[in-house]
Write a protein that holds these residues in place. Structure first.
Motif, PDB file in Angstrom:
ATOM      1  N   THR A  85       0.834  -1.194   0.000  1.00 46.90           N
ATOM      2  CA  THR A  85       0.000   0.000   0.000  1.00 46.90           C
ATOM      3  C   THR A  85       0.871   1.248   0.000  1.00 46.90           C
ATOM      4  N   GLY A  86       0.290   2.345  -0.502  1.00 42.47           N
ATOM      5  CA  GLY A  86       0.948   3.627  -0.413  1.00 42.47           C
ATOM      6  C   GLY A  86       1.739   4.029  -1.637  1.00 42.47           C
ATOM      7  N   CYS A  87       2.081   5.312  -1.670  1.00 43.47           N
ATOM      8  CA  CYS A  87       2.845   5.861  -2.787  1.00 43.47           C
ATOM      9  C   CYS A  87       3.235   7.287  -2.464  1.00 43.47           C
ATOM     10  N   SER A  88       4.053   7.862  -3.327  1.00 41.10           N
ATOM     11  CA  SER A  88       4.407   9.271  -3.236  1.00 41.10           C
ATOM     12  C   SER A  88       3.404  10.111  -4.011  1.00 41.10           C
ATOM     13  N   ASN A  89       3.136  11.288  -3.482  1.00 38.95           N
ATOM     14  CA  ASN A  89       2.352  12.302  -4.182  1.00 38.95           C
ATOM     15  C   ASN A  89       0.982  11.773  -4.599  1.00 38.95           C
ATOM     16  N   LEU A  90       0.657  11.864  -5.903  1.00 46.06           N
ATOM     17  CA  LEU A  90      -0.652  11.423  -6.391  1.00 46.06           C
ATOM     18  C   LEU A  90      -0.518  10.205  -7.292  1.00 46.06           C
ATOM     19  N   ASP A  91       0.515   9.392  -7.044  1.00 38.90           N
ATOM     20  CA  ASP A  91       0.797   8.255  -7.909  1.00 38.90           C
ATOM     21  C   ASP A  91      -0.117   7.064  -7.675  1.00 38.90           C
TER      22      ASP A  91
END
Length: 260
Positions: A85-91
């Protein structure tokens, strides 16, 4: 990395954190290298490794992510130590930007004369329970950027167990690490984190005067990076880099370096 983190958790947990960061540029960073500074809000209640819920916001120079060596404003989240889960910014789906925001995650920052300041406030709103991000160029002029819905988290749906501030770097395995902060040792002319505060249930920022003893410095590679003492709600950090690291743990008690 060279950070300050909380070593204890209040009975009712933490509800956010604030920090003002000097912003610098490293135009010669290459793929595989990263230099960043951020505020963390985390929950690592479970005894099971790879279960950390984490939110971050700050600035980074990350050629792998952006395709350039400019300085960018970034956010990050995960609900399982960045495993699935998760990512940087709006990725990915997660962070929800709002209309009229002063900045968008991923936007380039253009430091005047190579330097500027940004303030990030991450906090759990009392009315909707979501984790909100406010941004400004000083602590007195913060505006909403967006929020992470509480529903994307597991342990951190209600509260956080730790908060932290500071710098971190990354390099390819066996390669020297890049500079941190502005590349200088902690001192008058180095990078700083100011206005370090935690946020209470009402969304108010409070200085560390009453909980200073819970703050501990974590800078395991002092030949490359260091952090000064906390004085007047601020500390200096940084270093020239040059460490070559092949393998290390990124978990320290209930705090975990995740993302980016």
């Amino acid at each position: 990395f060279a950070i300050y983190l909380t070593s204890t958790t209040p009975t009712d947990g933490y509800f956010g954190a604030i920090g003002t960061f000097d912003v610098y540029g490293f135009p010669k960073l290459r793929n595989g290298e990263l230099s960043a500074a951020s505020v963390w809000v985390q929950n690592s209640q479970k005894a099971v490794f790879n279960s950390t819920n984490s939110i971050q916001a700050g600035w980074d120079v990350n050629p792998d992510l952006y395709g350039d060596s400019k300085t960018h404003f970034f956010v990050y989240w995960t609900a399982d130590s960045s495993n699935s889960t998760g990512c940087s910014n709006l990725d990915c789906i997660g962070f929800v930007p709002v209309n009229g925001a002063p900045i968008t995650p991923g936007d380039a920052l253009e430091p005047a004369d190579g330097k500027t300041k940004i303030t990030s406030k991450i906090f759990k709103k009392e009315d909707d329970g979501d984790w909100w991000l406010y941004f400004g160029y000083n602590v007195n002029n913060l505006r909403p950027v967006g929020f992470w819905p509480k529903t994307i988290f597991t342990d951190m749906a209600d509260q956080a167990t730790s908060i932290a501030w500071g710098g971190l770097t990354h390099s390819n395995k066996g390669k020297p690490s890049p500079p941190m902060g502005n590349g200088q040792w902690p001192g008058q002319y180095s990078a700083s984190v100011q206005n370090i505060q935690y946020v209470n249930k009402k969304g108010q920022g409070l200085s560390p005067s009453g909980w200073r003893d819970s703050l501990v410095a974590l800078a395991p590679f002092i030949t490359c990076y260091r952090a000064s003492s906390v004085v007047d709600d601020m500390f200096h950090y940084g270093g020239q880099g040059g460490c070559t690291i092949f393998l290390m743990s990124t978990t320290f008690g209930k705090f975990e370096i995740t993302g980016l």
